[in-house]
Scaffold this motif. Structure first.
Motif, PDB file in Angstrom:
ATOM      1  N   ILE A   1       0.850  -1.186   0.000  1.00  0.00           N
ATOM      2  CA  ILE A   1       0.000   0.000   0.000  1.00  0.00           C
ATOM      3  C   ILE A   1       0.884   1.234   0.000  1.00  0.00           C
ATOM      4  O   ILE A   1       2.037   1.191   0.403  1.00  0.00           O
ATOM      5  N   GLY A   2       0.331   2.316  -0.474  1.00  0.00           N
ATOM      6  CA  GLY A   2       1.070   3.570  -0.486  1.00  0.00           C
ATOM      7  C   GLY A   2       0.551   4.484   0.609  1.00  0.00           C
ATOM      8  O   GLY A   2      -0.631   4.448   0.946  1.00  0.00           O
ATOM      9  N   VAL A   3       1.440   5.274   1.182  1.00  0.00           N
ATOM     10  CA  VAL A   3       1.047   6.198   2.243  1.00  0.00           C
ATOM     11  C   VAL A   3       1.509   7.608   1.891  1.00  0.00           C
ATOM     12  O   VAL A   3       2.705   7.843   1.730  1.00  0.00           O
TER      13      VAL A   3
ATOM     14  N   ALA B   1       4.392  -1.144   3.170  1.00  0.00           N
ATOM     15  CA  ALA B   1       3.958   0.239   2.999  1.00  0.00           C
ATOM     16  C   ALA B   1       5.046   1.086   2.354  1.00  0.00           C
ATOM     17  O   ALA B   1       6.189   1.095   2.801  1.00  0.00           O
ATOM     18  N   ILE B   2       4.666   1.770   1.295  1.00  0.00           N
ATOM     19  CA  ILE B   2       5.577   2.712   0.645  1.00  0.00           C
ATOM     20  C   ILE B   2       5.256   4.106   1.166  1.00  0.00           C
ATOM     21  O   ILE B   2       4.115   4.537   1.088  1.00  0.00           O
ATOM     22  N   VAL B   3       6.260   4.782   1.718  1.00  0.00           N
ATOM     23  CA  VAL B   3       6.016   6.142   2.238  1.00  0.00           C
ATOM     24  C   VAL B   3       6.271   7.201   1.199  1.00  0.00           C
ATOM     25  O   VAL B   3       7.254   7.144   0.467  1.00  0.00           O
ATOM     26  N   CYS B   4       5.424   8.196   1.186  1.00  0.00           N
ATOM     27  CA  CYS B   4       5.582   9.298   0.260  1.00  0.00           C
ATOM     28  C   CYS B   4       5.412  10.604   1.009  1.00  0.00           C
ATOM     29  O   CYS B   4       4.388  10.839   1.636  1.00  0.00           O
TER      30      CYS B   4
ATOM     31  N   VAL C   1       0.056  -0.502  -6.416  1.00  0.00           N
ATOM     32  CA  VAL C   1      -0.271  -0.711  -5.008  1.00  0.00           C
ATOM     33  C   VAL C   1      -1.731  -1.114  -4.880  1.00  0.00           C
ATOM     34  O   VAL C   1      -2.561  -0.745  -5.693  1.00  0.00           O
ATOM     35  N   ASP C   2      -2.009  -1.868  -3.838  1.00  0.00           N
ATOM     36  CA  ASP C   2      -3.377  -2.350  -3.642  1.00  0.00           C
ATOM     37  C   ASP C   2      -4.270  -1.311  -2.984  1.00  0.00           C
ATOM     38  O   ASP C   2      -5.481  -1.505  -2.887  1.00  0.00           O
ATOM     39  N   GLY C   3      -3.667  -0.237  -2.518  1.00  0.00           N
ATOM     40  CA  GLY C   3      -4.467   0.801  -1.885  1.00  0.00           C
ATOM     41  C   GLY C   3      -3.595   1.954  -1.444  1.00  0.00           C
ATOM     42  O   GLY C   3      -2.371   1.833  -1.400  1.00  0.00           O
ATOM     43  N   ILE C   4      -4.233   3.065  -1.131  1.00  0.00           N
ATOM     44  CA  ILE C   4      -3.491   4.252  -0.720  1.00  0.00           C
ATOM     45  C   ILE C   4      -4.117   4.877   0.520  1.00  0.00           C
ATOM     46  O   ILE C   4      -5.334   5.039   0.593  1.00  0.00           O
ATOM     47  N   VAL C   5      -3.273   5.207   1.482  1.00  0.00           N
ATOM     48  CA  VAL C   5      -3.730   5.975   2.635  1.00  0.00           C
ATOM     49  C   VAL C   5      -3.261   7.404   2.410  1.00  0.00           C
ATOM     50  O   VAL C   5      -2.074   7.650   2.205  1.00  0.00           O
ATOM     51  N   PHE C   6      -4.205   8.286   2.431  1.00  0.00           N
ATOM     52  CA  PHE C   6      -3.895   9.675   2.104  1.00  0.00           C
ATOM     53  C   PHE C   6      -4.134  10.584   3.309  1.00  0.00           C
ATOM     54  O   PHE C   6      -5.230  10.661   3.831  1.00  0.00           O
ATOM     55  N   THR C   7      -3.096  11.251   3.754  1.00  0.00           N
ATOM     56  CA  THR C   7      -3.269  12.269   4.780  1.00  0.00           C
ATOM     57  C   THR C   7      -2.678  13.538   4.244  1.00  0.00           C
ATOM     58  O   THR C   7      -1.602  13.541   3.667  1.00  0.00           O
TER      59      THR C   7
ATOM     60  N   ARG D   1      -6.957  -1.383   7.450  1.00  0.00           N
ATOM     61  CA  ARG D   1      -7.928  -2.476   7.497  1.00  0.00           C
ATOM     62  C   ARG D   1      -9.066  -2.218   6.513  1.00  0.00           C
ATOM     63  O   ARG D   1      -9.515  -3.119   5.817  1.00  0.00           O
ATOM     64  N   MET D   2      -9.497  -0.993   6.455  1.00  0.00           N
ATOM     65  CA  MET D   2     -10.561  -0.651   5.507  1.00  0.00           C
ATOM     66  C   MET D   2     -10.115  -0.900   4.074  1.00  0.00           C
ATOM     67  O   MET D   2     -10.871  -1.415   3.251  1.00  0.00           O
ATOM     68  N   LEU D   3      -8.888  -0.554   3.809  1.00  0.00           N
ATOM     69  CA  LEU D   3      -8.329  -0.755   2.481  1.00  0.00           C
ATOM     70  C   LEU D   3      -8.331  -2.239   2.133  1.00  0.00           C
ATOM     71  O   LEU D   3      -8.804  -2.666   1.078  1.00  0.00           O
ATOM     72  N   ILE D   4      -7.796  -3.018   3.039  1.00  0.00           N
ATOM     73  CA  ILE D   4      -7.649  -4.442   2.795  1.00  0.00           C
ATOM     74  C   ILE D   4      -8.989  -5.156   2.687  1.00  0.00           C
ATOM     75  O   ILE D   4      -9.183  -6.027   1.842  1.00  0.00           O
TER      76      ILE D   4
END
Lengths: 334, 334
Positions: B68-70, B98-101, B122-128, B308-311
DNA sequence: TTGTATGCGTTATCAT
DNA sequence: ATGATAACGCATACAA
């Protein structure tokens, strides 16, 4: 809700633009071998289809993923995040991505991560840990992936590293205290069995005392683990058994803040009643009350350099210079 | 120095163990369909050859990378690193990486990263981010990768998120001050044009004042950017123009520490002369001198929940509860 | 229980 | 300047 419209591939583009996949690939990669007309047709198709290249397919054939792995003992520490910042910045500027791994100072997790990174075919690994055990080192050798150590080094293998001279830096910190008239100087040390950051800083402390003709006292040194809670506890213990101390050298900023906290709780003013000097000079040194004087390590630079070494395939050990950042936590003893 | 002995593949193992690659694959993946004897032969070959699976090849066929990407506005902030800690922990427990960006709050970089992550499949991205601009939101939609927002939300699109109710939390913080007798309460706010963390916390501040029958004064509010330097500057300005203030609500821990620092510089005791309450309750709240009372956000939990939501492919908005962690930076006003 | 064959999306080699 | 086509390392549907 993920829409399942198939992502267009290079084949789709080729078909739509009436060319071969080879040509599309060439255009995509800026290689020579096509006319302006076809290029425009292809580019139009790409735009119109919303085509995105598939890096994993490319990684498979090129055997390079443009990805590096980063092993940290704990992402949440200020030191680690500043290091990660440097790593990520440099990586991104070279079109690399960074996978973070939080080893939690746990041997099993570390081994797992090393394997995962190898499976994911990362092009290199930046390894930071409080110290390297033989186990990892062996695994690291076996994995056949370039590694660079940051802020640590291997005693057994020839693994490239970037660090500062912990002993010299600690020596400088303690000498700084001595120069300001302190003689009863305590130390809140890091992990006792860490051969690098732990041991070397203690050595520097002893050496500085020695050079100044001050006797070393075992009860003037108290061990923590580089982090706040234990650092504070160590300070409490130290202050309990040796209240005559006028200055403390802490082996990390976090622990220095811990001693400030311990001092505050017993009403000791800093630096009037107690001087403290930290180590790392992370952002928290500046934010402390009072602002913390500390040994400065070029943390972000170390991270950047590590990835540069990885990318350029340099295989060396480099030690970077430190300095002392003066703020308001150290006072003069007449 | 990278040794160039070819990494053994599934084919090598198959040949050595005298079976087909299919069988090796099955054994590797714990699928049924082979006898003990062959399994042992294969396992022996694997061990003897030091075989490591190739996750990129597998990713290509399975169309899932277990990665996943962050996207973070800045890896070095305490908030971000605690969030990243939660994300990484949860990811790892599900065998994800997790890949950090580090977007650096930079639109161009953000767009670049979004593309890179899409290319890397990536299977999903967490965006902040401090806030989402329409631009990213649009791009995010186009990319066809699941996204979860943390501590922010989209005003235009239906993108899943996890956050706490900023306005309610700010309301609670200011009410906490009022309950302790404070009436002249200032605020060091975050980024002024941030519609979520910026605006909502100011709204909560005003609402709490309102409810308590205290007049809102524009000059009692000073804007920073959530971080130390500007937070401190904002506090300096605020204290300059409204020295009668007895308490300050800061929209982040970092800024709260900034006001502590500003107060210290002008000899104001905390909490005797000035009370301050922070927001986030990161580790730095505990480390501050004096320890900071602050609105507690379950930061790591938010990160964990997001992955967890992503997965699990959950597509909802969830708002988590906050609380107030009492320490020593707020005093009573008789 | 085991093997064959095909495809995943690209790059790269060799033709043309 | 362009196109076929063979890898890349693995999973899987289908046979046997």
């Amino acid at each position: 809700m993920a829409s399942n419209k198939r992502t267009p591939t290079i084949k789709d583009i080729a078909r739509i633009a009436n060319v071969s996949t080879a040509t599309v690939s060439r255009i995509l990669n800026g290689q020579p071998g096509y006319g302006d007309a076809t290029r425009e047709r292809v580019e139009a198709a790409i735009a119109q289809q919303g085509y995105t290249r598939n890096a994993v397919a490319r990684g498979l054939v090129q055997k390079r993923t443009h990805t590096i792995g980063v092993l940290l003992p704990s992402v949440t520490s200020q030191f680690a995040s500043e290091l990660l910042g440097g790593i990520e910045t440099e990586a991104h500027s070279h079109q690399y991505s960074a996978i973070v791994c939080n080893t939690d100072r746990n041997g099993e997790r570390t081994a797992e991560y090393l394997n995962v990174l190898a499976e994911k075919q990362v092009d290199g690994i930046v390894f930071t840990s409080e110290f390297l055990t033989d186990e990892y080192e062996h695994l690291a050798e076996r994995l056949n992936v370039p590694i660079v150590l940051v802020s640590t080094m291997s005693e057994r293998y020839q693994i490239p590293y970037v660090r500062v001279d912990d002993q010299k830096a600690a020596f400088a910190a303690v000498s700084y205290l001595v120069e300001r008239g302190h003689r009863r100087i305590g130390m809140v040390a890091g992990t006792e069995n860490d051969p690098i950051a732990g041991k070397l800083r203690v050595n520097g402390y002893r050496e500085a005392l020695d050079t100044s003709g001050i006797d070393f006292r075992q009860d003037y040194i108290s061990y923590g683990d580089f982090h706040f809670a234990l650092g504070k506890q160590a300070a409490v213990n130290l202050l309990d058994r040796a209240p005559e101390i006028t200055a403390i050298f802490a082996a990390s900023d976090e622990m220095a803040v811990g001693v400030i906290s311990a001092a505050w709780e017993r009403g000791l003013g800093i630096p009037e009643d107690l001087s403290v000097i930290g180590y790392d000079d992370t952002a928290m040194a500046m934010m402390a009350t009072p602002p913390l004087t500390a040994v400065h390590q070029p943390i972000a630079t170390m991270g950047r350099l590590a990835v540069r070494m990885l990318i350029e395939g340099r295989n060396e050990g480099v030690v970077l210079p430190f300095s002392i950042t003066e703020r308001s936590s150290v006072g003069n003893r007449a």
